[in-house]
Enzyme design. Structure first.
Site, PDB file in Angstrom:
ATOM      1  CG  ASP A 198     -38.907 152.044  73.494  1.00  0.00           C
ATOM      2  OD1 ASP A 198     -39.789 151.709  74.296  1.00  0.00           O
ATOM      3  OD2 ASP A 198     -38.006 151.276  73.095  1.00  0.00           O
ATOM      4  CD  GLU A 252     -36.172 172.889  63.527  1.00  0.00           C
ATOM      5  OE1 GLU A 252     -36.732 172.202  62.637  1.00  0.00           O
ATOM      6  OE2 GLU A 252     -34.981 172.737  63.832  1.00  0.00           O
TER       7      GLU A 252
HETATM    8  C1  GLC Z   1     -39.876 149.728  76.117  1.00  0.00           C
HETATM    9  C2  GLC Z   1     -41.195 149.285  75.513  1.00  0.00           C
HETATM   10  C3  GLC Z   1     -41.251 147.780  75.550  1.00  0.00           C
HETATM   11  C4  GLC Z   1     -40.091 147.233  74.746  1.00  0.00           C
HETATM   12  C5  GLC Z   1     -38.770 147.789  75.235  1.00  0.00           C
HETATM   13  C6  GLC Z   1     -37.661 147.523  74.288  1.00  0.00           C
HETATM   14  O1  GLC Z   1     -39.770 149.428  77.453  1.00  0.00           O
HETATM   15  O2  GLC Z   1     -42.252 149.895  76.183  1.00  0.00           O
HETATM   16  O3  GLC Z   1     -42.470 147.297  75.057  1.00  0.00           O
HETATM   17  O4  GLC Z   1     -40.069 145.826  74.836  1.00  0.00           O
HETATM   18  O5  GLC Z   1     -38.826 149.189  75.377  1.00  0.00           O
HETATM   19  O6  GLC Z   1     -37.839 148.297  73.120  1.00  0.00           O
END
Ligand code: GLC
Length: 527
Positions: A198, A252
């Site tokens: 993310d 790994e």
């Molecule tokens: C990313 C995720 C989204 C979330 C954001 C903050 O963009 O896909 O759903 O709100 O990160 O974590």
């Protein structure tokens, strides 16, 4: 075969896939319940959005414990069972890693706030107010408003590029890096095949916290509308050290685990650095493609530019929907099934790894969510007056019965069920003309023809409104993204292996292939 290059990934929003215990919320045991379906569909891996403990201010993207399962979704035993059962069917499990920020309820942040002298303080990004008391710099939160909130006790500001309940972690801290090494290994040791990372493009921030420059009129409209270029809080060169460190951990294991980045950059040229020298991410999501208009010219120019920007061994990855944007059937196709069929044929024939978002295979549309039932913080008023992201996160429609096969008829699903008729797995599964069977047949065709997985991409001349490309030596794809019949000269006769108009499957075609309005065809040439 390398599964993440040649296979198909399927994204699951776990609260909305299948509820196994009748509480109206999907769960891990529900995903396990539906593995036979995923095997039938032919996918190679499932990416599940966050399953870890969270107060759910951003539905799992605010993590309070990185190595335990959110109780409403199940527990670690359910997770182990899922990995094992998926493995029995040749399906791998990819999890979401959220390294940019934690929840404000994570013990690290609780301690950082309560004890400014504690070693946890440095886990987060702090800045002193300017002399007039205003935030340290001009960075804006991606969800609107300033990216800084003042901690009244210490007088300092902490950074949050999303909600104020999602404080950004400090990736300059060696302790933070070591914590995440442990988190990666914890899940890899449990059999996780990789991570979708993310906010991968923005984990490291400028050490001097310099102001971002304003956006310019010729910037991508999303950057222009945001008002500033994220020069100092995204794409920092120091992030590559972290990616290399993670890749070394991924290597790994045997086979090496996957790092798939949410690389939200709106210029395909800027995707290349995320791959490093084949020692950073293996896959970097392409948001320019997701934000493309659904036109032959628009898509072709983005794909051609991506192909130039990502020569082998870099490997593209494509998605047409995600949990953050309106579903492609609405965004691109105005609800038209015909157009949606062409889009899915495109997704599954490009060079690169396709990622299906649950429901894409059915042609599922967004579901309107009345204001009183909204769950997404983006859409509940504080950050945005719009509908937010709930409409693309509604339960998977398994059957036309009450509860939709998602939950029991008595339960109240956490988000409303789709009112769309004929868009359920049960109705489409045995209909040879359905979108679901089309998707399954496209996946099977990819799998049976190496040209359609590893073969090169070549842009072919085509008249306006049409887009044609070759795959490998023997395959060509023609997409007619217009309302008029058109034709493309492929230079040699051939046979349609698969058309969105299924009655044409197997048809012998002359070098000039005719395609109807919004039709897509996969042609085997030279036959
Ligand atoms: C990313 C995720 C989204 C979330 C954001 C903050 O963009 O896909 O759903 O709100 O990160 O974590």
């Amino acid at each position: 075969m390398t599964w993440w290059r040649d296979g198909v990934i399927y994204q699951i929003y776990p609260r909305s896939f299948r509820d196994s215990n009748g509480d109206g919320v999907g769960d891990l045991a529900g995903v396990t319940d539906r593995l036979d379906y995923l095997e039938w569909l032919g996918v190679d891996a499932v990416w599940i959005t966050p399953i870890t403990v969270s107060p759910d201010s951003d539905w799992g993207y605010d993590v309070a414990d990185y190595t335990a399962v959110q109780p409403v979704l199940g527990d670690l035993d359910d997770f182990d069972r899922l990995v094992a059962e998926a493995g029995n069917r040749g399906i791998r499990i990819v999890l979401d890693l959220v390294p940019n920020h934690s929840s404000d309820q994570h013990p690290w942040f609780v301690e950082a706030l309560a004890a400014p002298d504690s070693s946890r303080r440095d886990y987060y990004v702090w800045g002193d107010p300017k002399p007039d008391g205003s935030p340290p710099n001009n960075w804006r939160s991606s969800f609107g408003g300033p990216a800084w909130t003042r901690d009244p006790a210490s007088g300092q500001y902490f950074l949050h590029n999303f909600l104020s309940t999602q404080p950004d972690l400090n990736w300059w801290s060696e302790d933070v890096r070591a914590e995440f090494d442990r988190i990666l290994r914890f899940w890899f040791d449990r059999g996780v095949a990789g991570f979708r990372i993310d906010v991968c493009h923005a984990i490291v921030k400028d050490r001097e916290l310099r102001d971002n420059p304003p956006a310019e009129p010729d910037d991508h409209p999303y950057v222009y509308n945001f008002g500033q270029r994220k020069v100092y809080n995204a794409e920092r060169p120091e992030a590559h050290d972290v990616f290399r460190r993670w890749r070394a951990i991924a290597e790994e294991y045997d086979p090496a685990r996957l790092l798939l980045g949410e690389t939200y950059v709106l210029d395909v040229e800027r995707l290349r650095p995320f791959y490093g020298d084949d020692d950073e991410l293996q896959l970097a999501f392409n948001f320019v493609f997701l934000h493309s208009p659904f036109t032959a010219e628009g898509l072709r120019s983005i794909i051609d530019a991506t192909e130039r920007a990502l020569p082998e061994p870099a490997w593209p990855v494509w998605a047409v929907s995600t949990h953050d944007l309106p579903r492609f059937v609405d965004r691109w196709c105005g609800g038209s099934v015909e157009r949606a069929r062409a889009a899915i044929l495109m997704l599954l024939t490009l060079r690169g790894t396709p990622v299906l978002y649950y429901g894409d295979e059915l042609g599922m549309c967004d579901v309107p969510v009345p204001p009183g039932q909204r769950r997404d913080p983006v859409g509940t008023g504080a950050y945005d007056a719009g509908p937010g992201r709930d409409p693309c996160r509604t339960p998977m429609p398994w059957s036309p019965q009450p509860g939709g096969g998602f939950t029991t008829p008595e339960a109240e699903p956490w988000l409303p069920l789709s009112p769309q008729t004929a868009v359920t797995v049960e109705e489409q599964r045995n209909d040879p003309n359905s979108m679901l069977v089309l998707t399954r047949d496209l996946i099977a065709l990819r799998r049976s023809e190496p040209d359609l997985t590893s073969g090169g991409y070549g842009s072919l001349p085509a008249p306006g409104g049409l887009w044609a490309f070759s795959r490998g030596e023997r395959f060509a794809v023609v997409l007619n993204l217009s309302d008029a019949t058109g034709a493309v000269d492929l230079g040699s006769s051939g046979r349609i292996r698969l058309s969105t108009r299924r009655e044409r499957d197997g048809e012998a075609v002359a070098a000039a292939v005719e395609v109807g309005a919004w039709e897509g065809v996969v042609v085997e040439t030279g036959g």
